[in-house]
Design a protein around this motif. Structure first.
Motif, mmCIF file in Angstrom:
data_model
loop_
_atom_site.group_PDB
_atom_site.id
_atom_site.type_symbol
_atom_site.label_atom_id
_atom_site.label_comp_id
_atom_site.label_asym_id
_atom_site.label_seq_id
_atom_site.Cartn_x
_atom_site.Cartn_y
_atom_site.Cartn_z
ATOM 1 N N GLY A 118 -6.062 1.894 21.694
ATOM 2 C CA GLY A 118 -5.332 2.103 21.233
ATOM 3 C C GLY A 118 -3.821 2.783 22.585
ATOM 4 O O GLY A 118 -2.709 1.739 22.434
ATOM 5 N N GLU A 129 -3.498 0.807 24.844
ATOM 6 C CA GLU A 129 -2.444 -0.494 25.113
ATOM 7 C C GLU A 129 -0.999 0.217 25.095
ATOM 8 O O GLU A 129 -0.363 -0.186 25.720
ATOM 9 C CB GLU A 129 -2.822 -0.895 24.099
ATOM 10 C CG GLU A 129 -3.680 -2.184 24.188
ATOM 11 C CD GLU A 129 -4.488 -2.839 23.073
ATOM 12 O OE1 GLU A 129 -3.965 -2.923 22.073
ATOM 13 O OE2 GLU A 129 -5.228 -3.779 22.947
ATOM 14 N N GLN A 130 -1.003 1.349 25.087
ATOM 15 C CA GLN A 130 0.597 1.594 24.490
ATOM 16 C C GLN A 130 1.440 1.683 25.769
ATOM 17 O O GLN A 130 2.081 1.302 25.859
ATOM 18 C CB GLN A 130 0.985 2.863 23.556
ATOM 19 C CG GLN A 130 1.977 3.402 23.551
ATOM 20 C CD GLN A 130 2.070 4.401 22.214
ATOM 21 O OE1 GLN A 130 0.636 5.502 21.984
ATOM 22 N NE2 GLN A 130 2.750 5.061 21.949
ATOM 23 N N ARG A 131 0.562 2.325 26.282
ATOM 24 C CA ARG A 131 0.766 3.439 27.972
ATOM 25 C C ARG A 131 1.090 2.335 29.073
ATOM 26 O O ARG A 131 1.596 1.953 29.163
ATOM 27 C CB ARG A 131 0.306 4.361 28.262
ATOM 28 C CG ARG A 131 0.163 5.408 27.497
ATOM 29 C CD ARG A 131 0.596 7.028 28.508
ATOM 30 N NE ARG A 131 1.135 7.159 29.472
ATOM 31 C CZ ARG A 131 0.637 6.763 30.958
ATOM 32 N NH1 ARG A 131 -0.734 7.753 30.738
ATOM 33 N NH2 ARG A 131 1.441 7.420 31.496
ATOM 34 N N ARG A 166 1.584 -0.801 28.292
ATOM 35 C CA ARG A 166 2.325 -2.610 27.946
ATOM 36 C C ARG A 166 3.500 -1.904 28.827
ATOM 37 O O ARG A 166 4.062 -3.527 28.924
ATOM 38 C CB ARG A 166 2.735 -1.560 26.444
ATOM 39 C CG ARG A 166 1.898 -3.021 25.277
ATOM 40 C CD ARG A 166 2.475 -2.658 24.021
ATOM 41 N NE ARG A 166 1.826 -2.546 23.010
ATOM 42 C CZ ARG A 166 0.896 -3.966 22.636
ATOM 43 N NH1 ARG A 166 1.512 -4.984 23.453
ATOM 44 N NH2 ARG A 166 -0.153 -4.431 21.728
ATOM 45 N N HIS A 201 2.138 -8.046 26.886
ATOM 46 C CA HIS A 201 0.925 -7.285 26.612
ATOM 47 C C HIS A 201 -0.279 -9.002 26.539
ATOM 48 O O HIS A 201 -0.753 -7.862 27.180
ATOM 49 C CB HIS A 201 0.777 -6.250 25.323
ATOM 50 C CG HIS A 201 -0.339 -5.695 26.114
ATOM 51 N ND1 HIS A 201 -1.096 -5.007 26.976
ATOM 52 C CD2 HIS A 201 -1.529 -5.476 24.820
ATOM 53 C CE1 HIS A 201 -2.430 -4.410 26.331
ATOM 54 N NE2 HIS A 201 -2.507 -4.274 25.632
ATOM 55 N N SER A 230 -4.322 7.226 31.149
ATOM 56 C CA SER A 230 -4.338 7.339 30.060
ATOM 57 C C SER A 230 -5.184 8.125 28.673
ATOM 58 O O SER A 230 -5.583 8.573 27.725
ATOM 59 C CB SER A 230 -3.743 6.113 29.456
ATOM 60 O OG SER A 230 -2.670 5.472 29.476
#
Length: 171
Positions: free
Chosen positions: A38, A41-43, A45, A56, A140
């Motif tokens: 998670g 993925e957050q960074r 995107r 994404h 990340s």
């Protein structure tokens, strides 16, 4: 690299790994993996949008297709591997096709079968974007996990484990 003041290199070990909770080790490990995924993925995107101008989910399709040694994959297989409903995947593939990043063609001998493959444009974009994307993943993970957890995660992927051993040999 990560800002050392914002995220020190000597991060404490993940609290869920000390074994003091109610969950069994396998579930604690799974939760750590989900949390790390998670965070990545957050960074990722924003970088994906900036470098490739795709969502994404579309990026995941491109990555899956990029790993195919020759040709492409059937749409049903892409949906299966990504855990996506076929209707949602159809929309994503249409967007990627409109952007000139994938091609669609009928599968010979199967009226309903459709195969998708990367275009040269997509391959070039992925090559150009690979270094910033990899750096984003590395940063990340480093912000979320300590060095031991990062090494353990790399060890789960054979190619990365071999790369890590080679890097240690070059030190």
């Amino acid at each position: 690299m990560a800002d050392p003041e914002e995220h020190p290199a000597d991060l404490p070990e993940c609290p869920s790994l000390d074994g003091g909770g109610l969950l069994p080790a396998e579930l604690r490990a799974w939760m750590l993996l989900l949390a790390a995924t998670g965070a990545v993925e957050q960074r990722l995107r924003a970088v994906v949008k900036e470098k490739l101008d795709v969502s994404h989910d579309e990026f995941l399709v491109l990555c899956l297709l990029a790993e195919q040694p020759e040709g492409g994959l059937r749409m049903t297989r892409v949906a299966e591997l990504l855990g996506r409903p076929k209707t949602r995947l159809t929309y994503q593939i249409a967007c990627l096709q409109h952007a000139g990043l994938v091609t669609r063609r009928s599968v010979c001998g199967d009226k309903r079968g459709v195969e998708v493959a990367l275009t040269d444009k997509a391959r070039d974009l992925l090559k150009e974007a690979s270094a910033p994307l990899a750096e984003t993943v590395t940063e990340s993970l480093a912000r979320f996990m300590g060095p031991d957890q990062c090494a353990a995660m790399r060890g789960l992927v054979p190619d990365l484990a071999e790369d890590a051993r080679a890097d240690r040999g070059n030190d």
